[in-house]
Design a protein around this motif. Structure first.
Motif, PDB file in Angstrom:
ATOM      1  N   ALA A  12       0.789  -1.233   0.000  1.00  0.00           N
ATOM      2  CA  ALA A  12       0.000   0.000   0.000  1.00  0.00           C
ATOM      3  C   ALA A  12       0.824   1.287   0.000  1.00  0.00           C
ATOM      4  O   ALA A  12       0.468   2.233  -0.711  1.00  0.00           O
ATOM      5  CB  ALA A  12      -0.989  -0.010   1.152  1.00  0.00           C
ATOM      6  N   PRO A  13       1.915   1.389   0.762  1.00  0.00           N
ATOM      7  CA  PRO A  13       2.674   2.654   0.736  1.00  0.00           C
ATOM      8  C   PRO A  13       3.227   2.988  -0.654  1.00  0.00           C
ATOM      9  O   PRO A  13       3.388   4.153  -0.996  1.00  0.00           O
ATOM     10  CB  PRO A  13       3.817   2.419   1.737  1.00  0.00           C
ATOM     11  CG  PRO A  13       3.298   1.375   2.654  1.00  0.00           C
ATOM     12  CD  PRO A  13       2.438   0.487   1.794  1.00  0.00           C
ATOM     13  N   MET A  14       3.491   1.966  -1.463  1.00  0.00           N
ATOM     14  CA  MET A  14       4.018   2.203  -2.810  1.00  0.00           C
ATOM     15  C   MET A  14       2.902   2.539  -3.788  1.00  0.00           C
ATOM     16  O   MET A  14       3.056   3.405  -4.647  1.00  0.00           O
ATOM     17  CB  MET A  14       4.803   0.983  -3.278  1.00  0.00           C
ATOM     18  CG  MET A  14       6.059   0.731  -2.460  1.00  0.00           C
ATOM     19  SD  MET A  14       6.816  -0.845  -2.832  1.00  0.00           S
ATOM     20  CE  MET A  14       5.976  -1.889  -1.639  1.00  0.00           C
ATOM     21  N   ASP A  15       1.771   1.813  -3.676  1.00  0.00           N
ATOM     22  CA  ASP A  15       0.639   2.030  -4.586  1.00  0.00           C
ATOM     23  C   ASP A  15      -0.593   1.377  -3.962  1.00  0.00           C
ATOM     24  O   ASP A  15      -0.793   0.170  -4.100  1.00  0.00           O
ATOM     25  CB  ASP A  15       0.947   1.440  -5.958  1.00  0.00           C
ATOM     26  CG  ASP A  15      -0.117   1.748  -6.996  1.00  0.00           C
ATOM     27  OD1 ASP A  15      -1.273   2.047  -6.619  1.00  0.00           O
ATOM     28  OD2 ASP A  15       0.212   1.694  -8.195  1.00  0.00           O
ATOM     29  N   HIS A  16      -1.395   2.176  -3.292  1.00  0.00           N
ATOM     30  CA  HIS A  16      -2.557   1.640  -2.567  1.00  0.00           C
ATOM     31  C   HIS A  16      -3.526   0.927  -3.498  1.00  0.00           C
ATOM     32  O   HIS A  16      -4.028  -0.159  -3.179  1.00  0.00           O
ATOM     33  CB  HIS A  16      -3.271   2.757  -1.803  1.00  0.00           C
ATOM     34  CG  HIS A  16      -4.310   2.240  -0.877  1.00  0.00           C
ATOM     35  ND1 HIS A  16      -5.604   2.021  -1.259  1.00  0.00           N
ATOM     36  CD2 HIS A  16      -4.229   1.853   0.424  1.00  0.00           C
ATOM     37  CE1 HIS A  16      -6.287   1.531  -0.247  1.00  0.00           C
ATOM     38  NE2 HIS A  16      -5.473   1.428   0.790  1.00  0.00           N
ATOM     39  N   ALA A  17      -3.791   1.490  -4.660  1.00  0.00           N
ATOM     40  CA  ALA A  17      -4.732   0.866  -5.602  1.00  0.00           C
ATOM     41  C   ALA A  17      -4.209  -0.478  -6.088  1.00  0.00           C
ATOM     42  O   ALA A  17      -4.960  -1.456  -6.182  1.00  0.00           O
ATOM     43  CB  ALA A  17      -5.008   1.794  -6.776  1.00  0.00           C
ATOM     44  N   ALA A  18      -2.921  -0.547  -6.392  1.00  0.00           N
ATOM     45  CA  ALA A  18      -2.325  -1.808  -6.846  1.00  0.00           C
ATOM     46  C   ALA A  18      -2.361  -2.853  -5.735  1.00  0.00           C
ATOM     47  O   ALA A  18      -2.594  -4.043  -5.991  1.00  0.00           O
ATOM     48  CB  ALA A  18      -0.895  -1.587  -7.317  1.00  0.00           C
ATOM     49  N   ALA A  19      -2.132  -2.436  -4.501  1.00  0.00           N
ATOM     50  CA  ALA A  19      -2.197  -3.362  -3.365  1.00  0.00           C
ATOM     51  C   ALA A  19      -3.599  -3.940  -3.235  1.00  0.00           C
ATOM     52  O   ALA A  19      -3.766  -5.152  -3.042  1.00  0.00           O
ATOM     53  CB  ALA A  19      -1.800  -2.638  -2.077  1.00  0.00           C
TER      54      ALA A  19
END
Length: 82
Positions: A12-19
């Motif tokens: 999530a910290p890198m890309d919440h939507a991708a997570a």
């Protein structure tokens, strides 16, 4: 043991939507397997057992099909050294 909450917290910290998409895809996979259990690639090295693998994004699910049951054997990131 694979922990989806930990996976989401990690990504999530890198890309919440991708997570969120990764967790949703992984949790949807067992339903797909119940509908079409032979969708995954058969792993001949486990013969005579019917062990297969299904790729879900960057994750691999290994599972075994018996006469009456589908067993999930493992789930991991494809970049893991296995």
């Amino acid at each position: 043991m694979f922990d989806l909450e930990s996976l989401h917290r990690f990504l999530a910290p890198m890309d919440h939507a991708a997570a969120t998409r990764a967790v949703q895809a992984i949790t949807a996979a067992p339903k797909r397997l119940l509908e079409r259990p032979r969708i995954g690639q058969r792993l001949e090295e486990f013969d005579p057992r019917e062990v297969r693998r299904l790729l879900v994004g960057d994750y691999e699910i290994r599972y075994e099909i018996t006469a009456t049951t589908l067993y999930v054997l493992g789930l991991w990131h494809t970049r893991e050294d296995r």
